[in-house]
Design a protein around this motif. Structure first.
Motif, PDB file in Angstrom:
ATOM      1  N   ARG A 105       0.837  -1.195   0.000  1.00  0.00           N
ATOM      2  CA  ARG A 105       0.000   0.000   0.000  1.00  0.00           C
ATOM      3  C   ARG A 105       0.870   1.242   0.000  1.00  0.00           C
ATOM      4  O   ARG A 105       1.966   1.250   0.567  1.00  0.00           O
ATOM      5  CB  ARG A 105      -0.953   0.012   1.192  1.00  0.00           C
ATOM      6  CG  ARG A 105      -0.331   0.045   2.557  1.00  0.00           C
ATOM      7  CD  ARG A 105      -1.405  -0.194   3.646  1.00  0.00           C
ATOM      8  NE  ARG A 105      -2.476   0.798   3.549  1.00  0.00           N
ATOM      9  CZ  ARG A 105      -3.742   0.553   3.917  1.00  0.00           C
ATOM     10  NH1 ARG A 105      -4.089  -0.633   4.407  1.00  0.00           N
ATOM     11  NH2 ARG A 105      -4.655   1.498   3.819  1.00  0.00           N
ATOM     12  N   ASP A 106       0.379   2.267  -0.667  1.00  0.00           N
ATOM     13  CA  ASP A 106       1.046   3.564  -0.720  1.00  0.00           C
ATOM     14  C   ASP A 106       0.001   4.583  -0.297  1.00  0.00           C
ATOM     15  O   ASP A 106      -0.816   5.017  -1.117  1.00  0.00           O
ATOM     16  CB  ASP A 106       1.576   3.835  -2.130  1.00  0.00           C
ATOM     17  CG  ASP A 106       2.383   5.117  -2.217  1.00  0.00           C
ATOM     18  OD1 ASP A 106       2.193   6.010  -1.351  1.00  0.00           O
ATOM     19  OD2 ASP A 106       3.189   5.248  -3.147  1.00  0.00           O
ATOM     20  N   ASN A 107       0.027   4.934   0.969  1.00  0.00           N
ATOM     21  CA  ASN A 107      -1.007   5.844   1.472  1.00  0.00           C
ATOM     22  C   ASN A 107      -0.902   7.228   0.842  1.00  0.00           C
ATOM     23  O   ASN A 107      -1.910   7.917   0.696  1.00  0.00           O
ATOM     24  CB  ASN A 107      -0.923   5.932   3.001  1.00  0.00           C
ATOM     25  CG  ASN A 107      -1.375   4.649   3.673  1.00  0.00           C
ATOM     26  OD1 ASN A 107      -2.159   3.877   3.109  1.00  0.00           O
ATOM     27  ND2 ASN A 107      -0.875   4.403   4.865  1.00  0.00           N
ATOM     28  N   ALA A 108       0.299   7.621   0.464  1.00  0.00           N
ATOM     29  CA  ALA A 108       0.453   8.925  -0.195  1.00  0.00           C
ATOM     30  C   ALA A 108      -0.274   8.944  -1.533  1.00  0.00           C
ATOM     31  O   ALA A 108      -0.787   9.986  -1.956  1.00  0.00           O
ATOM     32  CB  ALA A 108       1.930   9.242  -0.381  1.00  0.00           C
ATOM     33  N   GLU A 109      -0.296   7.786  -2.194  1.00  0.00           N
ATOM     34  CA  GLU A 109      -1.000   7.672  -3.471  1.00  0.00           C
ATOM     35  C   GLU A 109      -2.444   7.212  -3.276  1.00  0.00           C
ATOM     36  O   GLU A 109      -3.184   7.086  -4.245  1.00  0.00           O
ATOM     37  CB  GLU A 109      -0.273   6.677  -4.377  1.00  0.00           C
ATOM     38  CG  GLU A 109       1.116   7.119  -4.807  1.00  0.00           C
ATOM     39  CD  GLU A 109       1.072   8.337  -5.722  1.00  0.00           C
ATOM     40  OE1 GLU A 109       0.123   8.453  -6.531  1.00  0.00           O
ATOM     41  OE2 GLU A 109       1.975   9.190  -5.604  1.00  0.00           O
ATOM     42  N   ASN A 110      -2.811   6.933  -2.014  1.00  0.00           N
ATOM     43  CA  ASN A 110      -4.164   6.451  -1.705  1.00  0.00           C
ATOM     44  C   ASN A 110      -4.499   5.184  -2.490  1.00  0.00           C
ATOM     45  O   ASN A 110      -5.628   5.011  -2.974  1.00  0.00           O
ATOM     46  CB  ASN A 110      -5.195   7.550  -2.003  1.00  0.00           C
ATOM     47  CG  ASN A 110      -6.291   7.624  -0.952  1.00  0.00           C
ATOM     48  OD1 ASN A 110      -6.132   7.145   0.171  1.00  0.00           O
ATOM     49  ND2 ASN A 110      -7.412   8.224  -1.318  1.00  0.00           N
TER      50      ASN A 110
END
Length: 127
Positions: free
Chosen positions: A72-77
């Protein structure tokens, strides 16, 4: 509008790879565990992989163990499903959903079973 959008599917030969993306729109994925599901022709929908909100717990089905991975990449949602060594039996429409989690452990169970599924992304493994 709150929704998850799946993308990245396609036609690939056996042994090939694909990376699917699950991107949230209208809300932040950061607080939620996310799961990938798939439904093949004539089959029930099954949980494939899930990742907890912190990313520290991941769980996969036996059918994809050692071949698929999740991140997961929370910055990229966005949550990704990396699929390697694809087999014809991986052919299915793939969906993502917010899933239940307890004590930062995710489960292959939609958090809201009554919620509608997204459009999914088709993965076809064939020569």
């Amino acid at each position: 509008q709150l929704q998850l959008v799946e993308s990245g599917g396609g036609l690939v030969q056996p042994g090939g790879s694909l990376r699917l993306s699950c991107t949230a729109s209208g809300f932040s994925l950061e607080q939620y565990a996310i799961g990938w599901f798939r439904q093949g022709p004539g089959k029930e929908r099954e949980g494939v992989f899930c990742i907890s909100s912190s990313g520290s717990h991941r769980d996969e089905s036996d059918s994809v163990k050692g071949r698929f991975s999740i991140s997961r990449d929370n910055a990229e949602n966005t949550v990704y499903l990396q699929m390697n060594s694809l087999r014809p039996e991986d052919t299915a429409k793939y969906y993502c959903a917010v899933v239940a989690q307890i004590n930062d452990r995710c489960a292959h169970m939609p958090l809201n079973p009554a919620a509608s599924w997204g459009r999914g992304t088709q993965v076809t493994v064939s020569t």
